[in-house]
Design a protein around this motif. Structure first.
Motif, PDB file in Angstrom:
ATOM      1  N   GLU A 123       6.659 -15.874  -4.993  1.00 32.81           N
ATOM      2  CA  GLU A 123       7.597 -15.832  -3.851  1.00 32.81           C
ATOM      3  C   GLU A 123       8.596 -14.689  -3.997  1.00 32.81           C
ATOM      4  O   GLU A 123       8.916 -13.996  -3.031  1.00 32.81           O
ATOM      5  N   VAL A 124       9.043 -14.505  -5.270  1.00 31.64           N
ATOM      6  CA  VAL A 124       9.989 -13.401  -5.504  1.00 31.64           C
ATOM      7  C   VAL A 124       9.313 -12.070  -5.194  1.00 31.64           C
ATOM      8  O   VAL A 124       9.892 -11.154  -4.607  1.00 31.64           O
ATOM      9  N   THR A 125       8.009 -11.998  -5.608  1.00 33.39           N
ATOM     10  CA  THR A 125       7.286 -10.742  -5.347  1.00 33.39           C
ATOM     11  C   THR A 125       7.176 -10.475  -3.834  1.00 33.39           C
ATOM     12  O   THR A 125       7.338  -9.343  -3.364  1.00 33.39           O
ATOM     13  N   ALA A 126       6.892 -11.534  -3.088  1.00 33.70           N
ATOM     14  CA  ALA A 126       6.772 -11.361  -1.642  1.00 33.70           C
ATOM     15  C   ALA A 126       8.094 -10.903  -1.040  1.00 33.70           C
ATOM     16  O   ALA A 126       8.136  -9.995  -0.194  1.00 33.70           O
ATOM     17  N   GLN A 127       9.172 -11.537  -1.490  1.00 36.45           N
ATOM     18  CA  GLN A 127      10.485 -11.132  -0.974  1.00 36.45           C
ATOM     19  C   GLN A 127      10.831  -9.709  -1.387  1.00 36.45           C
ATOM     20  O   GLN A 127      11.418  -8.934  -0.620  1.00 36.45           O
ATOM     21  N   THR A 128      10.424  -9.404  -2.650  1.00 40.75           N
ATOM     22  CA  THR A 128      10.704  -8.039  -3.126  1.00 40.75           C
ATOM     23  C   THR A 128       9.938  -7.003  -2.292  1.00 40.75           C
ATOM     24  O   THR A 128      10.469  -5.939  -1.924  1.00 40.75           O
ATOM     25  N   GLU A 129       8.691  -7.311  -1.996  1.00 43.10           N
ATOM     26  CA  GLU A 129       7.914  -6.378  -1.168  1.00 43.10           C
ATOM     27  C   GLU A 129       8.529  -6.220   0.229  1.00 43.10           C
ATOM     28  O   GLU A 129       8.541  -5.122   0.798  1.00 43.10           O
ATOM     29  N   GLU A 130       9.051  -7.367   0.754  1.00 45.11           N
ATOM     30  CA  GLU A 130       9.707  -7.274   2.064  1.00 45.11           C
ATOM     31  C   GLU A 130      10.950  -6.410   1.988  1.00 45.11           C
ATOM     32  O   GLU A 130      11.233  -5.597   2.884  1.00 45.11           O
ATOM     33  N   ARG A 133       9.845  -2.878   1.772  1.00 46.37           N
ATOM     34  CA  ARG A 133       9.414  -2.378   3.080  1.00 46.37           C
ATOM     35  C   ARG A 133      10.606  -2.102   3.983  1.00 46.37           C
ATOM     36  O   ARG A 133      10.655  -1.083   4.694  1.00 46.37           O
ATOM     37  N   CYS A 134      11.574  -3.014   3.933  1.00 50.98           N
ATOM     38  CA  CYS A 134      12.783  -2.800   4.752  1.00 50.98           C
ATOM     39  C   CYS A 134      13.536  -1.554   4.317  1.00 50.98           C
ATOM     40  O   CYS A 134      14.067  -0.790   5.130  1.00 50.98           O
ATOM     41  N   ARG A 135      13.633  -1.446   2.970  1.00 51.42           N
ATOM     42  CA  ARG A 135      14.313  -0.248   2.478  1.00 51.42           C
ATOM     43  C   ARG A 135      13.580   1.038   2.927  1.00 51.42           C
ATOM     44  O   ARG A 135      14.213   2.018   3.297  1.00 51.42           O
TER      45      ARG A 135
END
Length: 818
Positions: A123-130, A133-135
């Motif tokens: 889950e952390v990885t998914a949030q990190t990827e988001e 991507r936002c960055r």
């Protein structure tokens, strides 16, 4: 493998010889160095081996021995080292086997931990990827905003450029293009749309050049059409300016004034820093409504095109094109219409177009910097001036109406004044006016020739009857006539000249007025105007009037009475010449005593006309006498005379008496000369009648009848038909006939022949040839009519006498001819 190679090398080498101890040490040293090189240098072995084999014979065997010994030494060291480390190796293997079980256990734990960690961090990885991507999006947006901030000004400027092109603000569009190229596009030049823009700008520039050039062509075409209106306005203002001169001159004596200058180029020149105040409201309104070139012509296409080509760095091309086109237009403007000389409107349109052309050029000269130069306009003007002078010189020669020539002169003056106000030299135009003045005088002379002819044709050639004082004053007001004797006479009375005299005098004054009109506004002095008036008047008198008088005198219907009246008329006109000189003096205020003042030649003109009339009187009298002589019908073979004069001769004498009575108004010498000429011509005609070669026979009776006619002629001469002859002067005209007839009537041949050649001879005027010719005619008559004369003694004696006289006369004639 290594041992086998060494063995093969060793087997191939020969046995070495025996050596000393010292040589062995050196050899050991050399082999030691060779081994060191072989073991330490990673190079081809050829050099080292060659040095070993080349040093001494059999060295290779010893080298191989040493090599084997060295190899064995190394083998022992390797074996020692392996023995030393073997136990450690065994211990390490044992330890490694022990760790193997622990490692497998640890691997299981790590795998489990990794699994649980993966599950926990998914889950952390998914949030990190988001977040990543936002960055990235945020960074891309920032970059996009930054790039857009660079591109938006470019797009705005390009949009502005399009708007400027659509609104035809081409100069501003070029400035925008310059900013795009130099400032905005370089910032974002790597973008495709900027490259397209950059590639499109040169094409837009060419379009602007073409559009501006098209506008310029339209302007040139428009200005050609409007030049007439521009020139008309400029010339009208110049004409108004001329009308102000008299008022300005009056104000000059009372105070300071300023002369307004007409101007179509927006430049108004003043004098003394003040503007003149007009008395007329219309003049003030005209001043307020002074039109300039900008009011009549839109010069913006020229300015715009000039600025565009200047910005584009192609100003020279534009200047050359403009000047070339204006030169072509100048040549077109200077081409006159074929029928221009027929009306003043043709000349006015011609001048309007030329003035309009140069007014426009003057405005361009001052409104632009260098588009046209003063040298260029001067060149155009000099070219135009030569053409204008040639055109006016040609077309003015076609003008036969003096009013048209006068209007042409006024147009030339206004034309010259207008262009002079713009700084163009016009001296040659004023010089041309002198040629036009000569043409004007020629047309005036032609016009007045018709006037004089009409006056002469309508004249009744009789003295002017005056019934009342008013009529007398009317005539005297038109012609300077003064005669105290006639003034004392009661009314009604007659003035000696005919009606044509005051008319001619009045027309000469009208001619002077007409000639004076041309001298106005020529900026000439009173002396020059006076000289021009006198010269033109002299031409009128000596050429036109003189020619009309000469033609009048030669006309067949002009009789003796008319000729007499013409002589009287010319006498009065001659006396009136001094009044014409006074008339010119009063006009020009130039004293006739001034040096180089031209005198009027009227005296000689009227004297010549009078002499011609006198000669014509003599000729017509003789012609009339000839007409009467042609009526003579003598019977040359008659036996005896009728006892009275011939009828034709009596009619002739009565005609001469009545004619010479008319001559009482002529000067005495003219009447006396006419009378003497008539008597001489009559005498000569009668003599020719006797001696006519076609007349073959004359009888004595015919001689007697002819003598009666001559007696009547002598009686007429003695009656003094014209007073002033002294004694028998007039009778001497018939002396030749008298002596000839006396000779035949008396038959006094002996006296004639005896006294011939003597000054005191009674028949001094009788020529032997004349007497012989007449005697021959009588001799033939005697032979023909007297067929029985040979039977009568007297007739035979007379015939012999005639033959004798004939012989003597022939001898006299032959003696005269020899």
């Amino acid at each position: 493998m290594r041992d086998m190679s060494v063995d093969r090398v060793h087997a191939a080498l020969p046995d070495p010889p025996l050596q000393s101890e010292e040589e062995n040490r050196e050899e050991e040293k050399a082999f030691g160095n060779a081994f060191a090189e072989l073991e330490s240098v990673d190079l081809p072995l050829g050099t080292t081996l060659r040095s070993i084999y080349d040093d001494q014979p059999n060295a290779h065997k010893r080298f191989m021995e040493k090599l084997d010994a060295r190899i064995r030494n190394h083998d022992r060291e390797i074996e020692k080292m392996c023995n030393f480390h073997h136990q450690g190796f065994v211990d390490a293997i044992t330890e490694l086997l022990k760790v193997r079980a622990d490692a497998e256990k640890l691997m299981g734990q790590v795998t489990d931990t990794n699994r649980r960690l993966q599950e926990a961090g998914r889950e952390v990885t998914a949030q990190t990827e988001e977040v990543i991507r936002c960055r990235i999006q945020q960074r891309n947006m920032a970059t996009t905003v930054e790039k857009l901030q660079l591109c938006i000004p470019v797009l705005e400027m390009y949009s502005k450029l399009k708007e400027q092109l659509e609104s035809k603000r081409y100069y501003a569009a070029l400035k925008t293009m310059e900013q795009l190229e130099k400032v905005y596009i370089p910032r974002v030049s790597h973008y495709r749309f900027c490259q397209i823009m950059a590639e499109n700008l040169p094409r837009l520039r060419e379009e602007i050049k073409e559009i501006s050039m098209s506008d310029l062509k339209d302007f040139l075409e428009s200005i050609r059409k409007h030049s007439d209106k521009v020139g008309e306005t400029a010339m009208r203002q110049a004409q108004q300016h001329r009308t102000f001169n008299s008022a300005v001159a009056k104000q000059a004596s009372t105070g300071h004034y300023t002369k307004p200058m007409y101007s179509l180029n927006g430049r108004t020149h003043t004098h003394n820093g003040l503007m003149i105040e007009e008395d007329s409201g219309e003049e003030e309104e005209a001043d307020e409504e002074v039109l300039t070139a900008q009011d009549l012509v839109d010069f913006s296409p020229v300015y715009r095109c000039l600025h565009i080509y200047t910005v584009l760095g192609d100003r020279e091309t534009f200047e050359n094109y403009y000047r070339k086109q204006r030169k072509k237009q100048a040549r077109l403007v200077l081409q006159p219409q074929a029928n221009m000389h027929e009306t003043v409107e043709g000349y006015r349109r011609y001048f309007n177009q030329i003035v309009g052309f140069f007014v426009v050029e003057d405005h361009i000269l001052h409104a632009t910097q260098g588009l046209v130069t003063r040298a260029f306009t001067d060149e155009l003007w000099n070219m135009a001036l030569s053409k204008i002078i040639a055109v006016l010189r040609t077309h003015s020669s076609y003008c036969e109406d003096p009013d048209l020539v006068l209007e042409l002169k006024n147009l030339i003056v206004i034309f010259a004044d207008t262009l002079q106000g713009y700084g163009f030299p016009v001296n040659r135009l004023f010089d041309l006016l002198f040629e036009v003045r000569d043409q004007y005088n020629e047309t005036l002379l032609k016009k007045w020739a018709l006037v004089f002819r009409e006056i002469f044709e309508l004249d009744n050639y009789s003295p002017i009857p005056v019934e009342t004082e008013e009529e007398y004053k009317h005539v005297v007001s038109r012609f300077p006539f003064h005669d105290t004797e006639i003034e004392k006479q009661d009314f009604p009375k007659k003035l000696p000249m005919s009606q044509s005299v005051p008319q001619i005098y009045t027309q000469v004054k009208e001619f002077i007025y007409a000639s004076l009109k041309f001298s106005e506004s020529l900026h000439r002095s009173s002396t020059e105007i006076d000289d021009m008036l006198r010269k033109s008047t002299n031409l009128l008198l000596t050429r036109t009037l003189s020619s009309c008088l000469q033609n009048l005198i030669k006309k067949p219907h002009i009789g003796l009475t008319e000729l007499v009246q013409i002589i009287i008329n010319t006498t009065h006109l001659e006396q009136a010449c001094r009044y014409l000189e006074e008339f010119i003096t009063n006009i020009t205020n130039v004293s006739p005593e001034t040096v180089h003042t031209t005198r009027l030649y009227g005296l000689s003109t009227f004297k010549d006309a009078r002499h011609a009339a006198e000669g014509e009187i003599y000729t017509k009298l003789n012609q009339k006498i000839d007409e009467f002589i042609q009526l003579a019908d003598y019977e040359w073979g008659m036996a005896e005379s009728d006892g009275r004069a011939s009828g034709y001769l009596m009619d002739l004498i009565n005609f001469l008496r009545s004619t010479f009575q008319v001559f009482t108004h002529l000067p005495g010498k003219v009447a006396q000369t006419a009378c003497m000429s008539a008597c001489k011509h009559l005498s000569t005609s009668l003599m020719q009648m006797l001696l006519d070669t076609e007349l073959k026979q004359i009888s004595m009776g015919a001689i007697q009848q002819f003598n009666l006619d001559v007696i009547q002629c002598e009686l007429f001469a003695s009656s003094e038909p014209v007073p002033g002859f002294q004694g028998d002067t007039l009778q001497l005209a018939f002396i030749d006939l008298r002596q000839l007839l006396d000779l035949f009537m008396v038959w006094d041949w002996s006296t004639y022949l005896a006294d011939y050649g003597q000054p005191t001879s009674k028949y001094l005027r009788v020529n032997p040839a004349t007497a012989l010719a007449l005697l021959e005619k009588m001799k033939d008559t005697s032979k023909k009519n007297n067929i029985f004369s040979q039977f009568r003694k007297n007739d035979r004696d007379k015939q012999k006498l005639i033959e004798t006289v004939v012989k003597q006369l022939r001898s006299l004639v032959n003696g005269m001819s020899s």
